[in-house]
Design a protein around this motif. Structure first.
Motif, mmCIF file in Angstrom:
data_model
loop_
_atom_site.group_PDB
_atom_site.id
_atom_site.type_symbol
_atom_site.label_atom_id
_atom_site.label_comp_id
_atom_site.label_asym_id
_atom_site.label_seq_id
_atom_site.Cartn_x
_atom_site.Cartn_y
_atom_site.Cartn_z
ATOM 1 N N HIS A 13 0.831 -1.212 0.000
ATOM 2 C CA HIS A 13 0.000 0.000 0.000
ATOM 3 C C HIS A 13 0.869 1.267 0.000
ATOM 4 C CE1 HIS A 13 -3.559 2.438 0.734
ATOM 5 N NE2 HIS A 13 -2.844 3.095 1.629
ATOM 6 N N PRO A 14 0.592 2.205 -0.875
ATOM 7 C CA PRO A 14 -0.610 2.382 -1.714
ATOM 8 C C PRO A 14 -0.545 1.678 -3.072
ATOM 9 C CG PRO A 14 0.793 4.290 -1.971
ATOM 10 C CD PRO A 14 1.478 3.388 -0.961
ATOM 11 N N TYR A 15 0.441 0.811 -3.282
ATOM 12 C CA TYR A 15 0.565 0.110 -4.561
ATOM 13 C C TYR A 15 -0.204 -1.207 -4.533
ATOM 14 C CZ TYR A 15 4.510 3.263 -5.477
ATOM 15 O OH TYR A 15 5.297 4.374 -5.676
ATOM 16 N N GLN A 16 -0.479 -1.712 -5.717
ATOM 17 C CA GLN A 16 -0.934 -3.084 -5.912
ATOM 18 C C GLN A 16 -0.066 -3.710 -6.997
ATOM 19 O OE1 GLN A 16 -5.245 -2.414 -6.714
ATOM 20 N NE2 GLN A 16 -5.589 -3.886 -5.070
ATOM 21 N N TYR A 17 0.152 -5.021 -6.858
ATOM 22 C CA TYR A 17 0.926 -5.761 -7.857
ATOM 23 C C TYR A 17 -0.058 -6.389 -8.832
ATOM 24 C CZ TYR A 17 5.065 -8.314 -9.472
ATOM 25 O OH TYR A 17 6.129 -8.786 -10.213
ATOM 26 N N ASN A 18 0.124 -6.116 -10.126
ATOM 27 C CA ASN A 18 -0.845 -6.502 -11.149
ATOM 28 C C ASN A 18 -0.260 -7.506 -12.127
ATOM 29 O OD1 ASN A 18 -2.834 -4.367 -10.387
ATOM 30 N ND2 ASN A 18 -1.179 -3.031 -11.043
ATOM 31 N N LYS A 19 -1.092 -8.447 -12.558
ATOM 32 C CA LYS A 19 -0.669 -9.467 -13.521
ATOM 33 C C LYS A 19 -1.480 -9.339 -14.807
ATOM 34 C CE LYS A 19 -0.844 -14.552 -14.081
ATOM 35 N NZ LYS A 19 -2.127 -14.713 -14.784
#
Length: 381
Positions: A83-89
């Protein structure tokens, strides 16, 4: 011979990102654009991951998000709250479908499946030759990587981020779908920088990748043996392999931009858009493509596009270390993530930090290695 304003030689990640942003800007509707690629982009040939704080243009292609990732080595494990990031696929085919559908609806853009053989530039036009014909244009965006540019010099080290991945489905629940494994250095290093990377999408499904940052590739059997060993280590007994992927990303600070001309620009891996110290391609290409489209709205001389930053120097020092002492990679990344501020590290890798924030990140790394690398590099210049 058909004439265009812009031709993209290659239609991979960087080209599709750039074209899509040209479309969305609505400032290139009068420009004729051609994409040339021998690959029709109809297969799921790769997986991209990136972190971000907000929804992006690529939201329709994102198949999974994680708020937390795991970092591990032989001595410790740490859960990293992002947080505040998210890991995206993102799976390659989903990305291609999203962007090619957008492109197909544009009357001013053509996509032609042909192999590019040569780019020839004169004072008035640029000629692009394929196996069957030639096209002319005002400017070319080239994303076809030429490895000889890097291999025929010794000033800038070249490593490879090479990997093999298995998408597996297990009979029993084993994975935590709410947490990805970012780097697990508990695997045998064997004189290199080696780690496992795990992207779980359910309790019984995950992508497991055996990844190296090193000079030389392995045999296919060695990658797969290490994946099998890791699966056994996780206590998985019964599973099936759904899909496999292999990849190799060059990691180098070679100045590809010096080959840009007024009317031909190298983009993507061919233009040095891959983050040299990590091999991350998606986020860097996202940022660079945005900058390029903004540049195109006001300027035409591609030689003026590139700007060297402090982060290029940071990447170069790390590559110098891994080039000379490849086995130190696990120690460097472990020192960074052992008690470092995870969101700040991601901000640093995004090249968004101030110099004071840079120091907070860099200070976590083994100082002797970087001081020695800096002294060696000063003498090389």
């Amino acid at each position: 011979m058909k004439q265009y304003d812009y031709i993209f030689t290659g239609s991979g990640l960087s080209a599709l990102m750039t074209v899509s942003k040209m479309i969305l800007s609505q400032k290139f509707q009068t420009k004729s654009i051609l994409l040339l690629d021998e690959n029709a982009k109809e297969t799921n040939d790769r997986t991209w991951c990136f972190w971000d704080q907000k929804e992006t243009l690529w939201e329709p292609s994102i198949s999974k998000k994680w708020d937390s990732v795991l970092f591990a080595n032989a001595d410790f494990k740490r859960n990293l709250e992002l947080h505040p990031y998210q890991y995206n696929k993102i799976q390659g085919l989903d990305f291609y479908n999203q962007l090619l559908e957008l492109i197909a609806n544009q009357k001013n853009i053509d996509f032609v499946q042909e192999k590019v053989l040569a780019i020839e530039e004169s004072e008035s036009i640029v000629l692009v030759k394929t196996e069957s014909q030639s096209y002319s244009c005002s400017q070319v965006f080239n994303s076809i990587y030429n490895p000889s540019l890097v291999t025929n010099q010794s000033k800038y080290p070249l490593l490879q981020q090479h990997f093999a991945g298995w998408f597996i489905k297990t009979e029993k629940p084993i994975f935590n779908p709410e947490q990805a494994t970012f780097m697990d250095f508990s695997v045998a290093q064997k004189g290199n920088t080696r780690f496992m990377y795990v992207l779980p999408t359910s309790e019984t499904e995950a992508l497991l990748e055996y990844t190296l940052f090193s000079k030389d590739l392995l045999s296919k059997e060695e990658y797969e043996t290490e994946i099998e060993n890791y699966i056994q280590k996780l206590g998985i007994q019964n599973y099936k392999i759904v899909e496999k992927e292999f990849g190799n990303i060059p990691m180098t600070c070679y100045p590809f931009w010096k080959h840009n001309t007024q009317n031909v620009i190298n983009i993507g891996t061919a233009g040095g858009w891959t983050k040299a110290s990590t091999g991350f391609t998606f986020k860097n290409s996202d940022q660079k493509s945005t900058e390029l489209v903004s540049f195109l709205e006001t300027q035409t001389d591609f030689r003026k596009f590139h700007k060297k930053t402090k982060f290029w120097w940071y990447d170069l020092l790390l590559l110098d270390i891994l080039d000379q002492k490849n086995e130190t990679g696990a120690a460097i990344f472990s020192a960074l993530f052992h008690n470092g501020n995870s969101p700040l590290i991601l901000k640093f890798l995004d090249e968004k930090t101030s110099f004071w924030e840079d120091l907070q990140v860099i200070w976590k790394c083994p100082k002797g290695l970087f001081i020695n690398a800096l002294l060696r590099r000063l003498f090389r210049f």
